[in-house]
Design an enzyme around this catalytic site. Structure first.
Site, PDB file in Angstrom:
ATOM      1  N   GLN A  78      39.482   7.550  -5.204  1.00 45.75           N
ATOM      2  CA  GLN A  78      39.066   6.620  -4.153  1.00 45.75           C
ATOM      3  C   GLN A  78      37.876   5.804  -4.656  1.00 45.75           C
ATOM      4  OE1 GLN A  78      37.102   8.613  -0.916  1.00 45.75           O
ATOM      5  NE2 GLN A  78      37.728   7.101   0.598  1.00 45.75           N
ATOM      6  N   GLY A  79      38.038   4.499  -4.763  1.00 47.15           N
ATOM      7  CA  GLY A  79      36.963   3.632  -5.261  1.00 47.15           C
ATOM      8  C   GLY A  79      36.412   2.779  -4.131  1.00 47.15           C
TER       9      GLY A  79
ATOM     10  N   SER B 157      32.796   3.558  -2.584  1.00 52.58           N
ATOM     11  CA  SER B 157      31.328   3.463  -2.592  1.00 52.58           C
ATOM     12  C   SER B 157      30.834   2.609  -3.751  1.00 52.58           C
ATOM     13  CB  SER B 157      30.717   4.854  -2.731  1.00 52.58           C
ATOM     14  OG  SER B 157      31.168   5.693  -1.705  1.00 52.58           O
TER      15      SER B 157
ATOM     16  N   SER C  41      35.300  10.544  -7.203  1.00 53.26           N
ATOM     17  CA  SER C  41      35.823  11.876  -7.538  1.00 53.26           C
ATOM     18  C   SER C  41      37.122  11.723  -8.322  1.00 53.26           C
ATOM     19  CB  SER C  41      36.110  12.680  -6.270  1.00 53.26           C
ATOM     20  OG  SER C  41      34.985  12.759  -5.446  1.00 53.26           O
TER      21      SER C  41
ATOM     22  N   GLU D  31      40.576  11.118   6.678  1.00 51.70           N
ATOM     23  CA  GLU D  31      39.647  11.862   5.840  1.00 51.70           C
ATOM     24  C   GLU D  31      38.767  12.778   6.690  1.00 51.70           C
ATOM     25  OE1 GLU D  31      37.125   9.332   3.458  1.00 51.70           O
ATOM     26  OE2 GLU D  31      36.643  10.972   2.103  1.00 51.70           O
TER      27      GLU D  31
ATOM     28  N   ASN E 121      27.006  12.994   7.662  1.00 57.51           N
ATOM     29  CA  ASN E 121      26.964  13.567   9.012  1.00 57.51           C
ATOM     30  C   ASN E 121      26.045  12.780   9.945  1.00 57.51           C
ATOM     31  OD1 ASN E 121      28.765  15.359   8.003  1.00 57.51           O
ATOM     32  ND2 ASN E 121      27.608  17.195   8.561  1.00 57.51           N
ATOM     33  N   GLU E 122      25.056  12.083   9.377  1.00 57.93           N
ATOM     34  CA  GLU E 122      24.218  11.243  10.248  1.00 57.93           C
ATOM     35  C   GLU E 122      25.080  10.121  10.844  1.00 57.93           C
ATOM     36  OE1 GLU E 122      23.284  12.083   7.106  1.00 57.93           O
ATOM     37  OE2 GLU E 122      21.713  13.524   7.612  1.00 57.93           O
TER      38      GLU E 122
HETATM   39  C1  LIG Z   1      30.742  15.102  -3.894  1.00 55.08           C
HETATM   40  C2  LIG Z   1      30.919  13.671  -3.494  1.00 55.08           C
HETATM   41  C3  LIG Z   1      32.131  13.058  -3.728  1.00 55.08           C
HETATM   42  C4  LIG Z   1      32.303  11.722  -3.405  1.00 55.08           C
HETATM   43  N1  LIG Z   1      33.497  11.120  -3.713  1.00 55.08           N
HETATM   44  C5  LIG Z   1      33.665   9.817  -3.450  1.00 55.08           C
HETATM   45  C6  LIG Z   1      34.866   9.161  -3.855  1.00 55.08           C
HETATM   46  O1  LIG Z   1      35.777   9.767  -4.419  1.00 55.08           O
HETATM   47  N2  LIG Z   1      34.978   7.830  -3.631  1.00 55.08           N
HETATM   48  C7  LIG Z   1      33.986   7.119  -3.007  1.00 55.08           C
HETATM   49  O2  LIG Z   1      34.164   5.922  -2.801  1.00 55.08           O
HETATM   50  N3  LIG Z   1      32.820   7.700  -2.613  1.00 55.08           N
HETATM   51  C8  LIG Z   1      32.646   9.039  -2.849  1.00 55.08           C
HETATM   52  N4  LIG Z   1      31.454   9.638  -2.479  1.00 55.08           N
HETATM   53  C9  LIG Z   1      30.376   8.836  -1.949  1.00 55.08           C
HETATM   54  C10 LIG Z   1      30.068   9.051  -0.467  1.00 55.08           C
HETATM   55  O3  LIG Z   1      31.095   8.526   0.339  1.00 55.08           O
HETATM   56  C11 LIG Z   1      28.719   8.417  -0.181  1.00 55.08           C
HETATM   57  O4  LIG Z   1      27.738   9.146  -0.910  1.00 55.08           O
HETATM   58  C12 LIG Z   1      28.374   8.418   1.297  1.00 55.08           C
HETATM   59  O5  LIG Z   1      29.212   7.544   2.006  1.00 55.08           O
HETATM   60  C13 LIG Z   1      26.901   8.017   1.543  1.00 55.08           C
HETATM   61  O6  LIG Z   1      26.610   6.818   0.915  1.00 55.08           O
HETATM   62  P1  LIG Z   1      25.328   6.665  -0.039  1.00 55.08           P
HETATM   63  O7  LIG Z   1      25.386   7.776  -1.038  1.00 55.08           O
HETATM   64  O8  LIG Z   1      25.299   5.274  -0.533  1.00 55.08           O
HETATM   65  O9  LIG Z   1      24.087   6.973   0.895  1.00 55.08           O
HETATM   66  P2  LIG Z   1      23.404   5.943   1.891  1.00 55.08           P
HETATM   67  O10 LIG Z   1      24.445   5.230   2.675  1.00 55.08           O
HETATM   68  O11 LIG Z   1      22.417   5.132   1.135  1.00 55.08           O
HETATM   69  O12 LIG Z   1      22.636   6.926   2.876  1.00 55.08           O
HETATM   70  C14 LIG Z   1      21.405   7.580   2.506  1.00 55.08           C
HETATM   71  C15 LIG Z   1      20.958   8.409   3.702  1.00 55.08           C
HETATM   72  O13 LIG Z   1      20.677   7.552   4.825  1.00 55.08           O
HETATM   73  C16 LIG Z   1      21.447   7.949   5.952  1.00 55.08           C
HETATM   74  N5  LIG Z   1      21.870   6.776   6.704  1.00 55.08           N
HETATM   75  C17 LIG Z   1      22.383   5.630   6.211  1.00 55.08           C
HETATM   76  N6  LIG Z   1      22.696   4.774   7.204  1.00 55.08           N
HETATM   77  C18 LIG Z   1      22.354   5.401   8.364  1.00 55.08           C
HETATM   78  C19 LIG Z   1      22.426   5.038   9.743  1.00 55.08           C
HETATM   79  N7  LIG Z   1      22.932   3.862  10.132  1.00 55.08           N
HETATM   80  N8  LIG Z   1      22.020   5.939  10.668  1.00 55.08           N
HETATM   81  C20 LIG Z   1      21.524   7.162  10.290  1.00 55.08           C
HETATM   82  N9  LIG Z   1      21.416   7.544   9.004  1.00 55.08           N
HETATM   83  C21 LIG Z   1      21.820   6.685   8.055  1.00 55.08           C
HETATM   84  C22 LIG Z   1      22.635   8.673   5.374  1.00 55.08           C
HETATM   85  O14 LIG Z   1      23.211   9.565   6.323  1.00 55.08           O
HETATM   86  C23 LIG Z   1      22.031   9.394   4.184  1.00 55.08           C
HETATM   87  O15 LIG Z   1      21.407  10.577   4.598  1.00 55.08           O
HETATM   88  C24 LIG Z   1      31.255  10.986  -2.790  1.00 55.08           C
HETATM   89  C25 LIG Z   1      30.036  11.624  -2.523  1.00 55.08           C
HETATM   90  C26 LIG Z   1      29.852  12.938  -2.884  1.00 55.08           C
HETATM   91  C27 LIG Z   1      28.522  13.580  -2.593  1.00 55.08           C
END
Ligand SMILES: Cc1cc2nc3c(=O)[nH]c(=O)nc-3n(C[C@H](O)[C@H](O)[C@H](O)COP(=O)(O)OP(=O)(O)OC[C@H]3O[C@@H](n4cnc5c(N)ncnc54)[C@H](O)[C@@H]3O)c2cc1C
Length: 379
Positions: free
Chosen positions: A124-125, A127, A159, A242, A362-363
């Site tokens: 899944q591409g 993020s 992933s 998902e 979860n947020e």
């Molecule tokens: C093990 C693992 C596997 C993954 N696999 C994939 C994959 O295969 N493909 C893919 O595309 N992505 C993948 N991801 C990425 C994942 O979907 C993102 O990490 C996730 O969506 C959070 O985005 P971010 O890391 O940019 O954090 P951010 O969006 O920058 O968030 C940082 C923090 O701020 C909080 N936050 C942000 N906005 C808000 C809001 N509006 N209100 C309250 N809190 C907020 C978040 O909850 C978090 O705690 C994976 C992540 C992990 C850890």
């Protein structure tokens, strides 16, 4: 209320159980290593040849036309039996429902059987470095050039991204449009010219988790899923799968809760004193796994009656991810100092830490629950 399985479901359960017991392979290497990835692909083929790869799909695509209750039973048996995890999960759980909903019949005929057999393993591409929670903020650009798109940009946290055969991406096709409107859902071959994949360094040193770099990467326009500009709607359909039923079925947590109870029993029999608080944690983990099971069966029964899975999928996502983390933390507390040594429990704990992050943090799920399930004001 009669919670026993109907006789036909018991027969189905016994059939799955017998097949899995008879065909359990020797443990495979991690799917995040190149060798382990191929070993898991071979296991996918074994499942497919026996009709157990995608039991809930139509027979025409390699399935058994199972209903949702049968699928949940299959998952319980799968996890209970201790056979290898599914390297195909991203494709089968997240992309396939989207292809069934939005794919052309040519796309369905091409992609679904290959996904079911393990010939195509998907990643899944979605993020990007500056767009995770705020998915509509993605910047990877796809410009139309004849019958191709030319992609430039970067994806991250992918992933299986280092080895996958195909990647389902969301890209920006119209930078002038309102940000949700300018997106397109694109199926990108892993060997597309101009695509470079770099493993992200992990604590365990395994290279499967990757960043993707698109540098004038060319992808045929026939690989759009849905219409150009419809990417947000297509992606949100997959996000529901998902968080809700597909990605984390109760069987996974029921099996882990049983193993936790076994661990406590073994430690106690081996002479450890397990205090009341820890005993309660073990019981609580087991009860929570059962509660999740019944909640999921209720959801499945409603879906079979024609209901749709809405924002309440977010409740399930928060519940399973927190349950998984707590369950593994309890195992480490039971093990005490021994818990710091490498073990299946430590691996499980480290992975469980990511549960509240992936599939939408979860947020963000709590925001959805507050606004769309409880109807609370945005501010
Ligand atoms: C093990 C693992 C596997 C993954 N696999 C994939 C994959 O295969 N493909 C893919 O595309 N992505 C993948 N991801 C990425 C994942 O979907 C993102 O990490 C996730 O969506 C959070 O985005 P971010 O890391 O940019 O954090 P951010 O969006 O920058 O968030 C940082 C923090 O701020 C909080 N936050 C942000 N906005 C808000 C809001 N509006 N209100 C309250 N809190 C907020 C978040 O909850 C978090 O705690 C994976 C992540 C992990 C850890």
């Amino acid at each position: 209320m009669d919670l026993d399985l109907a006789p036909r479901y018991v027969e189905f359960r016994d059939e799955c159980r017998a097949w899995l017991e008879a065909n359990r392979p020797a443990p495979l290497r991690s799917m995040d290593t190149p060798e382990g990835f191929e070993e898991h692909r071979a296991w996918e083929r074994v499942l497919f040849d026996a009709g157990w790869s995608v039991p809930a799909w139509p027979a025409a695509y390699g399935g058994r036309d199972c209903d949702l209750i049968e699928w949940l039973i299959y998952e319980e048996e799968y996890w209970r039996s201790g056979v290898p995890g599914r390297v195909s999960a991203n494709g089968v759980s997240l992309l396939a429902p989207t292809i069934f909903n939005f794919g052309t019949s040519a796309q369905q005929d091409f992609f679904l059987p290959r996904m079911a057999s393990g010939e195509h393993i998907w990643a899944q591409g979605w993020s990007e470095p500056d767009a995770g929670s705020d998915l509509a903020g993605i910047k990877t650009r796809a410009e139309r050039d004849g019958d191709h798109y030319v992609l430039n940009g970067q994806k991250t946290w992918c992933s299986r991204g280092a080895f996958a055969d195909w990647i389902f991406c969301i890209v920006r096709t119209d930078p002038e449009a309102e940000r949700h409107a300018g997106l397109t859902y694109l199926l990108v071959p892993g060997d597309a010219p101009g695509l470079e994949r770099r493993p992200i360094g992990r604590l365990d040193g395994e290279p499967g988790f990757a960043e993707l770099f698109f540098d004038d990467c060319r992808v045929g326009v026939g690989n759009v899923l849905g219409e150009e500009g419809q990417g947000w709607a297509v992606a949100m359909a997959a996000a529901g799968s998902e968080r809700g039923l597909n990605l984390r079925s109760p069987g996974r947590f029921m099996a882990a809760a049983e193993r936790l109870a076994d661990l406590a029993r073994d430690l106690q029999e081996g002479g450890d004193r397990i205090d009341v608080r820890l005993r309660e944690e073990v019981t609580d983990a087991w009860i929570r796994a059962q509660a999740y099971r019944w909640q999921t069966y209720l959801t499945a029964a409603r879906l079979m009656d024609g209901a749709e899975l809405g924002s309440e999928a977010s409740l399930m996502k928060v519940f399973w991810s927190e349950m998984d983390l707590e369950l593994h933390a309890t195992a480490l507390r039971l093990l005490g100092d021994r818990g710091e040594l490498p073990s299946e429990w430590m691996d499980g704990y480290l992975f469980a830490l990511s549960g509240p992050i992936y599939a939408g943090t979860n947020e963000i799920q709590r925001n959805i629950i507050a606004e769309r399930v409880l109807g609370l004001p945005r501010r």
